[in-house]
Design a protein around this motif. Structure first.
Motif, PDB file in Angstrom:
ATOM      1  N   ALA A 135       0.820  -1.212   0.000  1.00 17.80           N
ATOM      2  CA  ALA A 135       0.000   0.000   0.000  1.00 17.80           C
ATOM      3  C   ALA A 135       0.856   1.265   0.000  1.00 17.80           C
ATOM      4  CB  ALA A 135      -0.927   0.005   1.215  1.00 17.80           C
ATOM      5  N   HIS A 188      -8.092   0.453  -1.731  1.00 16.57           N
ATOM      6  CA  HIS A 188      -7.769   1.094  -0.453  1.00 16.57           C
ATOM      7  C   HIS A 188      -8.594   2.378  -0.322  1.00 16.57           C
ATOM      8  CE1 HIS A 188      -4.433  -1.521   0.691  1.00 16.57           C
ATOM      9  NE2 HIS A 188      -4.007  -1.460  -0.549  1.00 16.57           N
ATOM     10  N   LEU A 232      -4.555   4.794   6.012  1.00 17.22           N
ATOM     11  CA  LEU A 232      -4.289   3.384   5.752  1.00 17.22           C
ATOM     12  C   LEU A 232      -4.141   2.594   7.050  1.00 17.22           C
ATOM     13  CD1 LEU A 232      -1.797   3.691   2.753  1.00 17.22           C
ATOM     14  CD2 LEU A 232      -4.099   2.700   2.677  1.00 17.22           C
TER      15      LEU A 232
END
Length: 238
Positions: A135, A188, A232
């Protein structure tokens, strides 16, 4: 590809083919900023992955060091300058702009840069510890979409970097990178945290300073990167 080479030369310390650069070509290179973000993100993620073979903190430190080295601390410099200028908030706007133009770093700038590095280190550790290294590629990518919006929205502060970017970004550029952001946010959703930060930073810049400069872009990128790392982390914890 000339625009990409110019963007790589400007935003990173990576080797790139030497090309002649006019003001128009330099301004148009902003269209490639998100691609450079992917390159930076890939390097950061690779460093974090390598360091994580020791432990999560080593991975976080390696990722942060790679982040600083590959960008040459370009945006951290902008963050420090904006923090010093904000420290003159009790003065009039002319005084604030004078502090912003001063190349020396003051106590507000040092404090802001230190807190930024600490925040990134802690958040990188959290993501690496939860095996969310992939990510990390998307954080610099998404953050470098923001200047395209600020350039279209906010008038340049003076005849510097901000002015050279003004007018270079077309509606089609905004549309393309917005769709790219939405595509990555499918995997995401925390990346959508970029939207309120773009708006809030743009409003602050407009009201407090009256225009966007290279420092304004750089500081905004740094703030968005931290916000996305935090987002995140929250997404991973849920």
């Amino acid at each position: 590809m000339k625009g990409l080479c110019i963007a790589v030369q400007f935003l990173t310390r990576l080797p790139a083919p030497s090309v002649s650069v006019s003001n128009d070509a330099f301004g148009a290179s902003m269209r490639w900023f998100p691609v450079v973000g992917l390159i930076v993100g890939g390097i950061v993620a690779a460093a974090g992955w390598a360091g994580a073979h020791v432990d999560s903190w080593t991975g976080a430190l390696a990722a942060l060091a790679a982040w600083i080295l590959v960008t040459g601390a370009l945006h951290l410099d902008g963050l420090g300058d904006m923090a010093d200028a904000s420290g003159a908030a009790h003065k009039d706007r002319d005084r604030l702009r004078a502090v912003l133009a001063d190349p020396h770093v003051g106590s507000f700038g040092v404090t802001a840069i230190t807190l930024q590095l600490l925040a990134k280190l802690v958040l990188l550790h959290a993501l690496i510890d939860h095996r969310q290294i992939a990510a990390l590629v998307l954080v610099p990518f998404a953050a470098r979409i923001a200047p395209l919006f600020w350039t279209r929205w906010i008038a340049p502060l003076h005849q510097g970097l901000g002015a050279r970017f003004a007018g270079a970004i077309r509606p089609t550029d905004i549309a393309f990178w917005t769709l790219a952001l939405l595509a990555t946010a499918w995997f995401h959703p925390a990346l959508l945290a970029i939207v309120p930060v773009i708006v809030l930073w743009g409003r602050w810049i407009t009201r407090r300073i009256g225009g966007i400069s290279g420092d304004g872009h750089g500081a905004g990128i740094e703030l968005i990167e931290t916000a996305l790392l935090l987002g995140l982390c929250v997404e991973t914890a849920l």
